[in-house]
Design a protein around this motif. Structure first.
Motif, PDB file in Angstrom:
ATOM      1  N   PHE A 262       0.835  -1.203   0.000  1.00  9.36           N
ATOM      2  CA  PHE A 262       0.000   0.000   0.000  1.00  9.36           C
ATOM      3  C   PHE A 262       0.871   1.256   0.000  1.00  9.36           C
ATOM      4  O   PHE A 262       0.526   2.268  -0.622  1.00  9.36           O
ATOM      5  CB  PHE A 262      -0.926   0.009   1.211  1.00  9.36           C
ATOM      6  CG  PHE A 262      -2.198  -0.766   1.007  1.00  9.36           C
ATOM      7  CD1 PHE A 262      -3.178  -0.308   0.141  1.00  9.36           C
ATOM      8  CD2 PHE A 262      -2.402  -1.962   1.661  1.00  9.36           C
ATOM      9  CE1 PHE A 262      -4.350  -1.018  -0.055  1.00  9.36           C
ATOM     10  CE2 PHE A 262      -3.577  -2.692   1.474  1.00  9.36           C
ATOM     11  CZ  PHE A 262      -4.557  -2.221   0.610  1.00  9.36           C
ATOM     12  N   GLY A 263       1.993   1.203   0.708  1.00  7.58           N
ATOM     13  CA  GLY A 263       2.908   2.341   0.717  1.00  7.58           C
ATOM     14  C   GLY A 263       3.460   2.636  -0.661  1.00  7.58           C
ATOM     15  O   GLY A 263       3.598   3.805  -1.061  1.00  7.58           O
ATOM     16  N   ILE A 264       3.761   1.583  -1.429  1.00  3.44           N
ATOM     17  CA  ILE A 264       4.263   1.757  -2.790  1.00  3.44           C
ATOM     18  C   ILE A 264       3.189   2.356  -3.690  1.00  3.44           C
ATOM     19  O   ILE A 264       3.463   3.209  -4.536  1.00  3.44           O
ATOM     20  CB  ILE A 264       4.760   0.400  -3.338  1.00  3.44           C
ATOM     21  CG1 ILE A 264       6.045  -0.004  -2.596  1.00  3.44           C
ATOM     22  CG2 ILE A 264       5.029   0.484  -4.835  1.00  3.44           C
ATOM     23  CD1 ILE A 264       6.468  -1.434  -2.845  1.00  3.44           C
ATOM     24  N   VAL A 265       1.935   1.917  -3.505  1.00  2.00           N
ATOM     25  CA  VAL A 265       0.826   2.488  -4.278  1.00  2.00           C
ATOM     26  C   VAL A 265       0.721   3.993  -4.015  1.00  2.00           C
ATOM     27  O   VAL A 265       0.603   4.806  -4.945  1.00  2.00           O
ATOM     28  CB  VAL A 265      -0.501   1.795  -3.934  1.00  2.00           C
ATOM     29  CG1 VAL A 265      -1.675   2.510  -4.593  1.00  2.00           C
ATOM     30  CG2 VAL A 265      -0.480   0.330  -4.371  1.00  2.00           C
ATOM     31  N   LEU A 266       0.779   4.382  -2.742  1.00  2.00           N
ATOM     32  CA  LEU A 266       0.719   5.805  -2.388  1.00  2.00           C
ATOM     33  C   LEU A 266       1.885   6.571  -3.007  1.00  2.00           C
ATOM     34  O   LEU A 266       1.713   7.679  -3.532  1.00  2.00           O
ATOM     35  CB  LEU A 266       0.739   5.966  -0.867  1.00  2.00           C
ATOM     36  CG  LEU A 266      -0.511   5.520  -0.103  1.00  2.00           C
ATOM     37  CD1 LEU A 266      -0.259   5.574   1.401  1.00  2.00           C
ATOM     38  CD2 LEU A 266      -1.695   6.390  -0.462  1.00  2.00           C
ATOM     39  N   ALA A 267       3.077   5.978  -2.942  1.00  2.00           N
ATOM     40  CA  ALA A 267       4.256   6.644  -3.491  1.00  2.00           C
ATOM     41  C   ALA A 267       4.123   6.843  -4.997  1.00  2.00           C
ATOM     42  O   ALA A 267       4.470   7.902  -5.536  1.00  2.00           O
ATOM     43  CB  ALA A 267       5.513   5.830  -3.172  1.00  2.00           C
TER      44      ALA A 267
ATOM     45  N   ASP B 287      23.613  11.375  10.563  1.00  2.00           N
ATOM     46  CA  ASP B 287      23.616  10.416  11.670  1.00  2.00           C
ATOM     47  C   ASP B 287      22.305  10.440  12.457  1.00  2.00           C
ATOM     48  O   ASP B 287      22.251  10.001  13.606  1.00  2.00           O
ATOM     49  CB  ASP B 287      24.790  10.702  12.617  1.00  2.00           C
ATOM     50  CG  ASP B 287      26.137  10.474  11.942  1.00  2.00           C
ATOM     51  OD1 ASP B 287      26.220   9.559  11.098  1.00  2.00           O
ATOM     52  OD2 ASP B 287      27.093  11.212  12.242  1.00  2.00           O
ATOM     53  N   GLU B 288      21.250  10.959  11.838  1.00  2.00           N
ATOM     54  CA  GLU B 288      19.951  11.027  12.497  1.00  2.00           C
ATOM     55  C   GLU B 288      18.908  10.269  11.685  1.00  2.00           C
ATOM     56  O   GLU B 288      19.149   9.893  10.536  1.00  2.00           O
ATOM     57  CB  GLU B 288      19.516  12.491  12.658  1.00  2.00           C
ATOM     58  CG  GLU B 288      20.483  13.336  13.461  1.00  2.00           C
ATOM     59  CD  GLU B 288      20.077  14.803  13.493  1.00  2.00           C
ATOM     60  OE1 GLU B 288      18.863  15.074  13.390  1.00  2.00           O
ATOM     61  OE2 GLU B 288      20.966  15.659  13.597  1.00  2.00           O
ATOM     62  N   ASP B 289      17.761  10.039  12.290  1.00  2.00           N
ATOM     63  CA  ASP B 289      16.617   9.437  11.625  1.00  2.00           C
ATOM     64  C   ASP B 289      15.431  10.379  11.761  1.00  2.00           C
ATOM     65  O   ASP B 289      15.333  11.126  12.744  1.00  2.00           O
ATOM     66  CB  ASP B 289      16.242   8.079  12.254  1.00  2.00           C
ATOM     67  CG  ASP B 289      17.310   7.024  12.027  1.00  2.00           C
ATOM     68  OD1 ASP B 289      17.778   6.914  10.875  1.00  2.00           O
ATOM     69  OD2 ASP B 289      17.677   6.326  12.990  1.00  2.00           O
ATOM     70  N   PRO B 290      14.512  10.383  10.779  1.00  2.00           N
ATOM     71  CA  PRO B 290      13.333  11.239  10.928  1.00  2.00           C
ATOM     72  C   PRO B 290      12.489  10.822  12.122  1.00  2.00           C
ATOM     73  O   PRO B 290      12.386   9.635  12.441  1.00  2.00           O
ATOM     74  CB  PRO B 290      12.573  11.019   9.609  1.00  2.00           C
ATOM     75  CG  PRO B 290      13.087   9.731   9.067  1.00  2.00           C
ATOM     76  CD  PRO B 290      14.498   9.622   9.523  1.00  2.00           C
ATOM     77  N   ASP B 291      11.912  11.796  12.797  1.00  2.00           N
ATOM     78  CA  ASP B 291      11.093  11.529  13.975  1.00  2.00           C
ATOM     79  C   ASP B 291       9.651  11.280  13.530  1.00  2.00           C
ATOM     80  O   ASP B 291       8.900  12.218  13.260  1.00  2.00           O
ATOM     81  CB  ASP B 291      11.154  12.723  14.930  1.00  2.00           C
ATOM     82  CG  ASP B 291      10.522  12.418  16.278  1.00  2.00           C
ATOM     83  OD1 ASP B 291       9.831  11.388  16.382  1.00  2.00           O
ATOM     84  OD2 ASP B 291      10.723  13.197  17.224  1.00  2.00           O
TER      85      ASP B 291
ATOM     86  N   ASP C 261       6.703   9.520   2.050  1.00  2.00           N
ATOM     87  CA  ASP C 261       6.876   9.360   0.604  1.00  2.00           C
ATOM     88  C   ASP C 261       6.763  10.700  -0.114  1.00  2.00           C
ATOM     89  O   ASP C 261       7.437  10.933  -1.129  1.00  2.00           O
ATOM     90  CB  ASP C 261       5.828   8.393   0.043  1.00  2.00           C
ATOM     91  CG  ASP C 261       6.230   6.928   0.233  1.00  2.00           C
ATOM     92  OD1 ASP C 261       7.441   6.671   0.328  1.00  2.00           O
ATOM     93  OD2 ASP C 261       5.341   6.067   0.282  1.00  2.00           O
ATOM     94  N   LEU C 262       5.898  11.569   0.385  1.00  2.00           N
ATOM     95  CA  LEU C 262       5.752  12.893  -0.214  1.00  2.00           C
ATOM     96  C   LEU C 262       7.066  13.666  -0.141  1.00  2.00           C
ATOM     97  O   LEU C 262       7.481  14.314  -1.109  1.00  2.00           O
ATOM     98  CB  LEU C 262       4.643  13.658   0.506  1.00  2.00           C
ATOM     99  CG  LEU C 262       4.339  15.079   0.013  1.00  2.00           C
ATOM    100  CD1 LEU C 262       3.863  15.044  -1.429  1.00  2.00           C
ATOM    101  CD2 LEU C 262       3.296  15.744   0.901  1.00  2.00           C
ATOM    102  N   LEU C 263       7.751  13.573   0.994  1.00  2.00           N
ATOM    103  CA  LEU C 263       9.040  14.248   1.147  1.00  2.00           C
ATOM    104  C   LEU C 263      10.088  13.646   0.226  1.00  2.00           C
ATOM    105  O   LEU C 263      10.903  14.361  -0.366  1.00  2.00           O
ATOM    106  CB  LEU C 263       9.510  14.169   2.606  1.00  2.00           C
ATOM    107  CG  LEU C 263       8.644  14.907   3.634  1.00  2.00           C
ATOM    108  CD1 LEU C 263       9.175  14.677   5.039  1.00  2.00           C
ATOM    109  CD2 LEU C 263       8.588  16.393   3.322  1.00  2.00           C
ATOM    110  N   PHE C 264      10.075  12.316   0.093  1.00  2.00           N
ATOM    111  CA  PHE C 264      11.039  11.670  -0.801  1.00  2.00           C
ATOM    112  C   PHE C 264      10.810  12.084  -2.250  1.00  2.00           C
ATOM    113  O   PHE C 264      11.764  12.212  -3.024  1.00  2.00           O
ATOM    114  CB  PHE C 264      10.943  10.142  -0.677  1.00  2.00           C
ATOM    115  CG  PHE C 264      11.753   9.585   0.457  1.00  2.00           C
ATOM    116  CD1 PHE C 264      13.134   9.638   0.439  1.00  2.00           C
ATOM    117  CD2 PHE C 264      11.135   9.001   1.543  1.00  2.00           C
ATOM    118  CE1 PHE C 264      13.897   9.128   1.485  1.00  2.00           C
ATOM    119  CE2 PHE C 264      11.880   8.486   2.594  1.00  2.00           C
ATOM    120  CZ  PHE C 264      13.263   8.543   2.566  1.00  2.00           C
ATOM    121  N   ALA C 265       9.543  12.269  -2.632  1.00  2.00           N
ATOM    122  CA  ALA C 265       9.242  12.671  -4.002  1.00  2.00           C
ATOM    123  C   ALA C 265       9.837  14.034  -4.332  1.00  2.00           C
ATOM    124  O   ALA C 265      10.192  14.314  -5.479  1.00  2.00           O
ATOM    125  CB  ALA C 265       7.732  12.681  -4.235  1.00  2.00           C
TER     126      ALA C 265
END
Length: 346
Positions: free
Chosen positions: A110-115, A156-160, A209-213
């Motif tokens: 489903f995440g891939i569909v949204l992306a 060296d961080e991850d998104p919160d 996914d929106l941010l990655f786009a």
């Protein structure tokens, strides 16, 4: 970059139909047979998706020429490398929401569909803007360089995920169950319709996914100006993401320098876009970066960061990779202080 191709409506329709058919297979498998995906199954799916992408690239090259074909393969490599960063975030989301193993297949699909849906919108918008305003190459280039700098600064961080405004709002306004209710998105408890944590997981994946786009679409437009190629490389890179997740999730923690490598690639493509803008709008004597040189740079960077990462984690087993973040992650103490300040102002 090569001249604009005349892609027929039939070709577009058949390509979209192929993507939809592959997605349907994934959705059916995920919905009908929730299960733990082992290494053997993940390998088979991954090899299959890569073979489809390569086969499509061979067909595309034979029909449209070596220039567009090279752009397709370079663009696919860029999107595939950026998709690995997606996997880091998927792992963080799965861990944050404690998604049961048997439901991860469904979440990823489903995440891939949204992306794909969001990227389709961005591709259409980006292609329109580039065709109307050549200075968009400059803006896209600056956006990629800014993203690269931020990714390097916070490598060296991850998104919160818990600090995601959409997720926090969803928690406040929607009734959420305590369990996953068999993997459904919605359920009823005491006659009341409620959402399950799986719904929040999809909300988190969708917003991420929106941010990655915002960086992946300008990045591939830095390789090719063909909307058809941009769509194809995004679709085929994302389709293999679910299988790749199960194949490399144990290896992700070892890619400690991946964020550095991706920041270098994004900065390189950003410079490439700015040079292209300068070549077209300022002076034709401004050099452009050839597609084959882009391919060489991307392959070398990915090879170096992979080998360096494996050497680093072999020498220091405690070293752990991070996806990188576009902004500094606030600590729990900072969050508490912010709440105290807000309370005092009230």
């Amino acid at each position: 970059m090569s001249a604009q191709l005349d892609i027929s409506l039939l070709t577009w329709s058949l390509t979209i139909g192929l993507v939809m058919a592959l997605l349907a297979v994934d959705l059916i498998v995920a919905a009908k047979r929730p299960h733990h995906v082992g290494i053997g199954e993940a390998t088979a799916w991954s090899v299959g998706y890569v073979a489809i992408a390569v086969g499509f690239g061979v067909w595309f090259t034979l029909h449209y020429g070596g220039g567009p074909g090279t752009e397709y393969f370079v663009g696919y490599l860029v999107e595939k490398s950026l998709s690995v960063d997606n996997l880091f975030v998927f792992v963080i989301i799965m861990t944050t929401f404690a998604v049961p193993d048997q439901h991860r297949h469904k979440v990823l699909t489903f995440g891939i569909v949204l992306a794909l849906l969001m990227r389709a919108v961005f591709i259409a918008l980006g292609a329109t803007l580039l065709s109307l305003f050549s200075f968009m190459f400059l803006l896209f280039g600056l956006l990629l360089i800014f993203t690269a700098v931020q990714l390097f600064r916070h490598r060296d961080e991850d998104p919160d995920i818990e600090d995601n405004v959409v997720v926090k709002t969803s928690r406040r306004v929607l009734p959420v169950t305590d369990d996953y209710a068999g993997g459904d998105l919605f359920t009823r408890e005491g006659g009341r319709r409620m959402v399950t944590p799986l719904f929040l997981v999809l909300v988190a994946i969708g917003t991420i996914d929106l941010l990655f786009a915002l960086d992946s679409i300008p990045a591939v437009f830095g390789i090719t100006s063909q909307p058809y190629v941009v769509f194809a490389v995004n679709a085929f890179a994302l389709l293999g993401l679910r299988a790749l997740f199960f194949l490399v999730q144990g290896l992700l923690d070892r890619l400690v320098y991946l964020s550095v490598g991706l920041s270098l690639i994004l900065a390189f493509i950003g410079v490439k876009l700015i040079l292209q803008w300068a070549h077209e709008d300022i002076d034709e004597s401004v050099p452009e970066i050839p597609t084959l040189l882009s391919l060489a740079v991307i392959v070398v960077v990915l090879a170096i960061v992979t080998v360096a990462s494996l050497v680093k984690t072999k020498r220091d087993p405690s070293a752990k990779a991070h996806s990188g973040s576009l902004r500094a992650r606030r600590t729990a103490a900072a969050n508490r202080e912010q709440r105290r300040t807000a309370d005092r102002r009230k």
